[in-house]
Every structure is written in C-alpha cells, then in structure tokens.
Design a protein around this motif. Structure first.
Motif, short mmCIF file in Angstrom:
data_model
loop_
_atom_site.label_atom_id
_atom_site.label_comp_id
_atom_site.label_asym_id
_atom_site.label_seq_id
_atom_site.Cartn_x
_atom_site.Cartn_y
_atom_site.Cartn_z
N PRO A 12 0.82 -1.22 0.00
CA PRO A 12 0.00 0.00 0.00
C PRO A 12 0.85 1.27 0.00
O PRO A 12 0.51 2.24 -0.67
N ASN A 13 1.96 1.29 0.73
CA ASN A 13 2.82 2.47 0.76
C ASN A 13 3.43 2.74 -0.61
O ASN A 13 3.56 3.89 -1.02
N THR A 15 2.13 1.91 -3.51
CA THR A 15 1.04 2.38 -4.37
C THR A 15 0.76 3.85 -4.10
O THR A 15 0.61 4.65 -5.02
N HIS A 16 0.69 4.23 -2.83
CA HIS A 16 0.42 5.62 -2.47
C HIS A 16 1.55 6.53 -2.94
O HIS A 16 1.30 7.63 -3.42
N GLU A 19 1.13 7.31 -6.53
CA GLU A 19 0.07 8.30 -6.81
C GLU A 19 0.64 9.71 -6.70
O GLU A 19 0.42 10.55 -7.56
N PRO A 83 1.68 13.34 6.28
CA PRO A 83 1.60 11.89 6.07
C PRO A 83 2.19 11.09 7.23
O PRO A 83 1.77 9.96 7.48
N PRO A 87 -1.49 8.54 7.62
CA PRO A 87 -1.00 7.80 6.44
C PRO A 87 -1.91 7.88 5.21
O PRO A 87 -1.48 7.56 4.12
N GLN A 88 -3.14 8.35 5.38
CA GLN A 88 -4.05 8.48 4.24
C GLN A 88 -3.79 9.74 3.41
O GLN A 88 -4.30 9.87 2.31
N THR A 91 -2.33 10.25 -0.76
CA THR A 91 -2.41 8.89 -1.29
C THR A 91 -3.33 8.75 -2.49
O THR A 91 -3.23 7.77 -3.21
N GLN A 92 -4.24 9.71 -2.68
CA GLN A 92 -5.19 9.62 -3.79
C GLN A 92 -5.06 10.85 -4.67
O GLN A 92 -5.32 11.97 -4.22
N SER A 125 4.98 16.33 1.68
CA SER A 125 5.44 14.95 1.75
C SER A 125 6.59 14.76 2.74
O SER A 125 6.88 13.65 3.14
#
Length: 127
Positions: A12-13, A15-16, A19, A83, A87-88, A91-92, A125
């Motif tokens: 998941p990290n 992938t984020h 993005e 972040p 953590p969200q 990410t998108q 970031s």
C-alpha cells in the motif's frame, strides 16, 4: 514466507507513493524548476490578502501539520495533513487535485500554478 508478508505490508505504501509521484510528474511538465520543499514551506507560510482579511494555509491546517486543524470559516475539524501522522494523506491523486484547487482558490485567491502545487506537495510529503 517472511519476505511475502513484508512485501504485502509495504505494497500500500508503494502504491500511495506512486500516486503522489504520478501527480508530481504531471505538474513537472509545466514547472519552471525542480520542485522544492523549501519553496513549498515558504508558500505554506505566506500571507495572502482575502475578502475577509488575510489568509495563510495554517489558518485552517494549523502550524503543526501533525495535528488536526479547524476550517477557519465552518469550524469543521481537518485531519492532520502530515503523512507521518495521517497515512491516508497524499495517497489519492483525485483528492490531492481537488483540495489543491479549492484551497489555492480560497487561500491565495487564485489557482496555484503547477510549480506551486509541486512545491507544496513536495513540502507536505516531508512532514
């Protein structure tokens, strides 16, 4: 087995991160220079004239991005922007684009340039 578990936890990290990187890459095409966390911090801390007085990003998000903020007009709680604390965040892609558009217009009184968006995202970031 350990390697597989570690890979699943990190996926998941990754992938984020992709993005955010994809969005930065799209802004880079129209940016004049490499993105700078320092310039992003300066933009974040700048004061801008508004219809109801001056504004800065910290008016809603607070000085410490690891803590919750509060919308200056509505009083609605804003989850931490850093972040490292949330953590969200970042990410998108669609969420980043939506909020950069709204918040730049509200705070700066105009849309941010691709350079400014890249600098801001680079700064955020690091938080």
């Amino acid at each position: 087995m350990r390697t597989l578990l570690l890979a699943l936890l990190l996926l998941p990290n990754l992938t984020h991160a992709s993005e955010l990187q994809g969005l930065l890459d799209s802004y880079r095409a129209n940016a004049g220079e490499a993105f700078s966390a320092e310039r992003g911090a300066t933009l974040w801390q700048s004061t801008w004239p508004g219809a109801e007085g001056t504004r800065q990003c910290a008016d809603c998000h607070g000085a410490d991005l690891r803590r919750s903020g509060r919308h200056a007009k509505t009083g609605k709680t804003i989850e931490p922007l850093a972040p490292s604390a949330n953590p969200q965040r970042l990410t998108q892609r669609s969420e980043m684009e939506k909020w950069l558009l709204r918040n730049c217009k509200w705070t700066l009184g105009r849309p941010c340039s691709d350079q400014e968006k890249g600098d801001l995202l680079t700064y955020l970031s690091t938080q």
